[in-house]
Design a protein around this motif. Structure first.
Motif, PDB file in Angstrom:
ATOM      1  N   GLU A 129       0.845  -1.191   0.000  1.00 53.76           N
ATOM      2  CA  GLU A 129       0.000   0.000   0.000  1.00 53.76           C
ATOM      3  C   GLU A 129       0.885   1.248   0.000  1.00 53.76           C
ATOM      4  N   PHE A 130       0.857   1.973  -1.108  1.00 56.85           N
ATOM      5  CA  PHE A 130       1.682   3.153  -1.255  1.00 56.85           C
ATOM      6  C   PHE A 130       0.966   4.372  -0.682  1.00 56.85           C
ATOM      7  N   GLU A 131       1.740   5.212  -0.056  1.00 53.04           N
ATOM      8  CA  GLU A 131       1.215   6.488   0.426  1.00 53.04           C
ATOM      9  C   GLU A 131       1.243   7.483  -0.729  1.00 53.04           C
ATOM     10  N   GLU A 132       0.084   7.957  -1.119  1.00 49.17           N
ATOM     11  CA  GLU A 132      -0.017   8.853  -2.258  1.00 49.17           C
ATOM     12  C   GLU A 132       0.258  10.293  -1.837  1.00 49.17           C
ATOM     13  N   LEU A 133       0.491  11.139  -2.830  1.00 48.32           N
ATOM     14  CA  LEU A 133       0.790  12.536  -2.567  1.00 48.32           C
ATOM     15  C   LEU A 133      -0.496  13.309  -2.306  1.00 48.32           C
ATOM     16  N   PRO A 134      -0.420  14.384  -1.522  1.00 46.88           N
ATOM     17  CA  PRO A 134      -1.613  15.189  -1.260  1.00 46.88           C
ATOM     18  C   PRO A 134      -2.065  15.934  -2.515  1.00 46.88           C
ATOM     19  N   SER A 135      -3.297  16.411  -2.486  1.00 42.04           N
ATOM     20  CA  SER A 135      -3.843  17.133  -3.633  1.00 42.04           C
ATOM     21  C   SER A 135      -3.077  18.426  -3.907  1.00 42.04           C
ATOM     22  N   ARG A 136      -2.438  18.981  -2.883  1.00 42.36           N
ATOM     23  CA  ARG A 136      -1.646  20.194  -3.094  1.00 42.36           C
ATOM     24  C   ARG A 136      -0.476  19.935  -4.034  1.00 42.36           C
ATOM     25  N   ALA A 137       0.025  18.691  -4.040  1.00 37.56           N
ATOM     26  CA  ALA A 137       1.108  18.353  -4.955  1.00 37.56           C
ATOM     27  C   ALA A 137       0.628  18.412  -6.405  1.00 37.56           C
ATOM     28  N   LEU A 138      -0.625  18.062  -6.649  1.00 38.55           N
ATOM     29  CA  LEU A 138      -1.178  18.186  -8.000  1.00 38.55           C
ATOM     30  C   LEU A 138      -1.261  19.647  -8.405  1.00 38.55           C
ATOM     31  N   VAL A 139      -1.676  20.509  -7.476  1.00 34.83           N
ATOM     32  CA  VAL A 139      -1.729  21.952  -7.762  1.00 34.83           C
ATOM     33  C   VAL A 139      -0.341  22.467  -8.130  1.00 34.83           C
ATOM     34  N   HIS A 140       0.680  22.009  -7.406  1.00 31.17           N
ATOM     35  CA  HIS A 140       2.058  22.429  -7.681  1.00 31.17           C
ATOM     36  C   HIS A 140       2.484  22.006  -9.081  1.00 31.17           C
ATOM     37  N   ARG A 141       2.197  20.759  -9.454  1.00 33.24           N
ATOM     38  CA  ARG A 141       2.552  20.280 -10.787  1.00 33.24           C
ATOM     39  C   ARG A 141       1.803  21.038 -11.870  1.00 33.24           C
ATOM     40  N   LEU A 142       0.506  21.276 -11.650  1.00 33.46           N
ATOM     41  CA  LEU A 142      -0.302  21.959 -12.662  1.00 33.46           C
ATOM     42  C   LEU A 142       0.170  23.385 -12.879  1.00 33.46           C
ATOM     43  N   PHE A 166      -1.840  27.212 -32.370  1.00 37.93           N
ATOM     44  CA  PHE A 166      -1.962  25.772 -32.121  1.00 37.93           C
ATOM     45  C   PHE A 166      -1.036  25.339 -30.982  1.00 37.93           C
ATOM     46  N   GLY A 167      -0.088  26.200 -30.625  1.00 38.33           N
ATOM     47  CA  GLY A 167       0.779  25.858 -29.503  1.00 38.33           C
ATOM     48  C   GLY A 167       0.029  25.735 -28.195  1.00 38.33           C
ATOM     49  N   PHE A 168      -1.148  26.376 -28.103  1.00 37.96           N
ATOM     50  CA  PHE A 168      -1.935  26.281 -26.875  1.00 37.96           C
ATOM     51  C   PHE A 168      -2.541  24.889 -26.692  1.00 37.96           C
ATOM     52  N   VAL A 169      -2.423  24.036 -27.721  1.00 37.69           N
ATOM     53  CA  VAL A 169      -2.881  22.645 -27.572  1.00 37.69           C
ATOM     54  C   VAL A 169      -2.087  21.938 -26.482  1.00 37.69           C
ATOM     55  N   LEU A 170      -0.885  22.460 -26.203  1.00 35.18           N
ATOM     56  CA  LEU A 170      -0.055  21.851 -25.163  1.00 35.18           C
ATOM     57  C   LEU A 170      -0.687  21.949 -23.782  1.00 35.18           C
ATOM     58  N   VAL A 171      -1.565  22.933 -23.579  1.00 31.45           N
ATOM     59  CA  VAL A 171      -2.123  23.137 -22.241  1.00 31.45           C
ATOM     60  C   VAL A 171      -2.900  21.910 -21.753  1.00 31.45           C
ATOM     61  N   PRO A 172      -3.901  21.401 -22.504  1.00 32.51           N
ATOM     62  CA  PRO A 172      -4.586  20.198 -21.996  1.00 32.51           C
ATOM     63  C   PRO A 172      -3.683  18.977 -21.930  1.00 32.51           C
ATOM     64  N   ALA A 176      -3.122  16.832 -18.480  1.00 33.37           N
ATOM     65  CA  ALA A 176      -3.331  15.384 -18.369  1.00 33.37           C
ATOM     66  C   ALA A 176      -2.064  14.679 -17.897  1.00 33.37           C
ATOM     67  N   TRP A 177      -0.910  15.112 -18.421  1.00 36.64           N
ATOM     68  CA  TRP A 177       0.364  14.503 -18.021  1.00 36.64           C
ATOM     69  C   TRP A 177       0.643  14.734 -16.540  1.00 36.64           C
ATOM     70  N   SER A 178       0.387  15.945 -16.063  1.00 40.39           N
ATOM     71  CA  SER A 178       0.622  16.255 -14.648  1.00 40.39           C
ATOM     72  C   SER A 178      -0.283  15.423 -13.755  1.00 40.39           C
ATOM     73  N   TRP A 179      -1.524  15.234 -14.171  1.00 39.22           N
ATOM     74  CA  TRP A 179      -2.446  14.436 -13.364  1.00 39.22           C
ATOM     75  C   TRP A 179      -1.993  12.979 -13.312  1.00 39.22           C
ATOM     76  N   LEU A 180      -1.555  12.434 -14.464  1.00 41.36           N
ATOM     77  CA  LEU A 180      -1.081  11.049 -14.490  1.00 41.36           C
ATOM     78  C   LEU A 180       0.173  10.882 -13.630  1.00 41.36           C
ATOM     79  N   ALA A 181       1.081  11.856 -13.700  1.00 40.54           N
ATOM     80  CA  ALA A 181       2.300  11.774 -12.889  1.00 40.54           C
ATOM     81  C   ALA A 181       1.973  11.851 -11.407  1.00 40.54           C
ATOM     82  N   TRP A 182       0.999  12.692 -11.057  1.00 42.36           N
ATOM     83  CA  TRP A 182       0.598  12.806  -9.650  1.00 42.36           C
ATOM     84  C   TRP A 182      -0.054  11.518  -9.164  1.00 42.36           C
TER      85      TRP A 182
END
Length: 250
Positions: A129-142, A166-172, A176-182
């Motif tokens: 059972e892994f201890e997950e990171l707090p939601s604040r860590a997701l805010v930091h990554r985002l 079209f460079g703004f396509v990177l935002v979503p 998504a990448w930050s959420w998966l990493a978190w």
């Protein structure tokens, strides 16, 4: 190619990619053909090779950590690889990379079982059972990811005009990448070993004997201090696994 059409250029690029994949596959088969690994006391005996049979002996006292890793395709198929972080080998050299490979590819449960056997771990790592990171860590990554993506999009827009928007396509994508990493980050203790899990699409597990940790480093950026977070780095030879986004002291 300069006088050819888009179809010809695309065909050449695709052909080059296919050839490179085939060459890589053949080279991998030649290097790891007949791969066997067994433990003999305090040593690991590895035999491999098709055209040239090679044998390697790894003293377990030189193993600083074991790394379980899987790319997206292997994760879907339930496969993983195991490599060793070895003291005294240059990981950039081919011989060091090949010697550090403990298990080129196997079922995920077999990879975890081998790690437990080599490091004398009684705990089942798969059910850990892994201890997950707090939601604040997701805010930091985002915040980091979105600011960088917006800056790149605005720069492309300023240089290229409307097409650069079209460079703004990177935002979503970075969101998504930050959420998966978190979601993929975590840490846990397995007896006298510390396990660090990380990766968005490429999943990595570092299993580090606590006795091999030379020192711990705790870093806190201004944004992390504002969010009461910290980054813990484990300093061991040849690797520095880290847990970014731990609950920190204000």
């Amino acid at each position: 190619l300069a006088q050819s059409g888009p179809a010809v250029i695309a065909g050449v690029v695709l052909g080059a990619l296919v050839v490179s994949v085939v060459i890589s596959l053949i080279a991998t088969v030649v290097v790891y053909w007949g791969f066997t690994v067994r433990r003999e006391g305090r040593r690991v005996h590895i035999t491999r090779g098709l055209l040239e049979r090679r044998k390697a002996f790894i003293p377990l006292n030189r193993v600083q950590a074991l790394k379980i890793h899987a790319n997206p395709v292997r994760r879907v198929l339930g496969l993983a690889s195991v490599s060793a972080v070895l003291a005294g080998y240059n990981a950039q050299e081919q011989e060091g990379q090949e010697t550090s490979m403990v298990l080129p590819i196997a079922r995920r449960e077999s990879a975890f079982h081998m790690v437990c056997e080599l490091l004398d771990i009684d705990t089942n790592l798969e059910s850990l059972e892994f201890e997950e990171l707090p939601s604040r860590a997701l805010v930091h990554r985002l915040l980091h990811a979105v600011v960088a993506a917006v800056a790149l999009g605005m720069g492309a827009w300023a240089l290229l005009g409307r097409p650069g928007a079209f460079g703004f396509v990177l935002v979503p994508i970075v969101v998504a990448w930050s959420w998966l990493a978190w979601r993929g980050a975590g840490h846990a203790f397995a007896g006298d070993h510390f396990v660090v899990r990380s990766g968005a699409l490429f999943r990595r597990y570092y299993v580090v004997p606590v006795a091999n940790v030379q020192h711990l480093q705790l870093n806190r950026s201004p944004l992390q201090r504002a969010l009461s977070l910290a980054t813990l780095r484990l300093r061991i030879p040849k690797a520095n696994p880290a847990v970014a986004g731990l609950d920190g002291l204000r």
